[in-house]
Design a protein around this motif. Structure first.
Motif, PDB file in Angstrom:
ATOM      1  N   GLN A  40       0.828  -1.205   0.000  1.00  0.00           N
ATOM      2  CA  GLN A  40       0.000   0.000   0.000  1.00  0.00           C
ATOM      3  C   GLN A  40       0.865   1.259   0.000  1.00  0.00           C
ATOM      4  O   GLN A  40       0.558   2.228  -0.692  1.00  0.00           O
ATOM      5  CB  GLN A  40      -0.938   0.007   1.203  1.00  0.00           C
ATOM      6  N   GLU A  83       3.866   1.506  -1.210  1.00  0.00           N
ATOM      7  CA  GLU A  83       4.461   1.587  -2.554  1.00  0.00           C
ATOM      8  C   GLU A  83       3.452   2.149  -3.549  1.00  0.00           C
ATOM      9  O   GLU A  83       3.781   3.016  -4.372  1.00  0.00           O
ATOM     10  CB  GLU A  83       4.913   0.200  -2.991  1.00  0.00           C
ATOM     11  N   GLN A  84       2.217   1.688  -3.474  1.00  0.00           N
ATOM     12  CA  GLN A  84       1.170   2.176  -4.377  1.00  0.00           C
ATOM     13  C   GLN A  84       0.902   3.657  -4.134  1.00  0.00           C
ATOM     14  O   GLN A  84       0.735   4.433  -5.082  1.00  0.00           O
ATOM     15  CB  GLN A  84      -0.123   1.370  -4.194  1.00  0.00           C
ATOM     16  N   THR A  85       0.897   4.092  -2.878  1.00  0.00           N
ATOM     17  CA  THR A  85       0.692   5.494  -2.559  1.00  0.00           C
ATOM     18  C   THR A  85       1.809   6.341  -3.148  1.00  0.00           C
ATOM     19  O   THR A  85       1.565   7.420  -3.701  1.00  0.00           O
ATOM     20  CB  THR A  85       0.615   5.695  -1.032  1.00  0.00           C
ATOM     21  N   GLU A 137       3.563   5.678  -5.800  1.00  0.00           N
ATOM     22  CA  GLU A 137       3.363   5.730  -7.245  1.00  0.00           C
ATOM     23  C   GLU A 137       2.240   6.717  -7.588  1.00  0.00           C
ATOM     24  O   GLU A 137       2.329   7.461  -8.564  1.00  0.00           O
ATOM     25  CB  GLU A 137       3.054   4.339  -7.788  1.00  0.00           C
ATOM     26  N   ASP A 138       1.189   6.718  -6.777  1.00  0.00           N
ATOM     27  CA  ASP A 138       0.072   7.653  -6.997  1.00  0.00           C
ATOM     28  C   ASP A 138       0.537   9.101  -6.850  1.00  0.00           C
ATOM     29  O   ASP A 138       0.132   9.978  -7.620  1.00  0.00           O
ATOM     30  CB  ASP A 138      -1.077   7.353  -6.035  1.00  0.00           C
ATOM     31  N   ILE A 139       1.395   9.339  -5.873  1.00  0.00           N
ATOM     32  CA  ILE A 139       1.913  10.685  -5.659  1.00  0.00           C
ATOM     33  C   ILE A 139       2.762  11.132  -6.846  1.00  0.00           C
ATOM     34  O   ILE A 139       2.669  12.266  -7.316  1.00  0.00           O
ATOM     35  CB  ILE A 139       2.699  10.764  -4.337  1.00  0.00           C
ATOM     36  N   LYS A 140       3.587  10.216  -7.362  1.00  0.00           N
ATOM     37  CA  LYS A 140       4.409  10.530  -8.539  1.00  0.00           C
ATOM     38  C   LYS A 140       3.525  10.880  -9.730  1.00  0.00           C
ATOM     39  O   LYS A 140       3.822  11.832 -10.465  1.00  0.00           O
ATOM     40  CB  LYS A 140       5.301   9.337  -8.905  1.00  0.00           C
ATOM     41  N   GLU A 141       2.471  10.116  -9.935  1.00  0.00           N
ATOM     42  CA  GLU A 141       1.571  10.377 -11.059  1.00  0.00           C
ATOM     43  C   GLU A 141       0.867  11.725 -10.890  1.00  0.00           C
ATOM     44  O   GLU A 141       0.687  12.463 -11.851  1.00  0.00           O
ATOM     45  CB  GLU A 141       0.543   9.242 -11.187  1.00  0.00           C
ATOM     46  N   ALA A 142       0.458  12.043  -9.678  1.00  0.00           N
ATOM     47  CA  ALA A 142      -0.247  13.295  -9.421  1.00  0.00           C
ATOM     48  C   ALA A 142       0.688  14.481  -9.611  1.00  0.00           C
ATOM     49  O   ALA A 142       0.243  15.582  -9.981  1.00  0.00           O
ATOM     50  CB  ALA A 142      -0.824  13.295  -8.012  1.00  0.00           C
TER      51      ALA A 142
END
Length: 59
Positions: free
Chosen positions: A46, A48-50, A52-57
């Protein structure tokens, strides 16, 4: 040479059988440990996924 290979195979089989016979049913501590390991792995995924989400945002 063939006798040495056969002896090695017999020794390996004996060690394997001895190791397997030493296995017992899991106790409560082992079960709790597995649950902790599972929870930690899920938390890591979770996080790690967060990340990645921050990088995308941020893009």
């Amino acid at each position: 040479m063939k006798g040495l290979k056969t002896a090695g195979t017999l020794l390996f089989t004996a060690v394997l059988l001895a190791a397997l016979s030493g296995c017992e049913k899991e106790g409560p501590a082992e079960q709790a440990g597995k649950e902790v390991d599972k929870a930690m792995e899920e938390a890591g995924e979770q996080i790690e996924q967060t990340g990645e989400d921050i990088k995308e945002a941020a893009k």
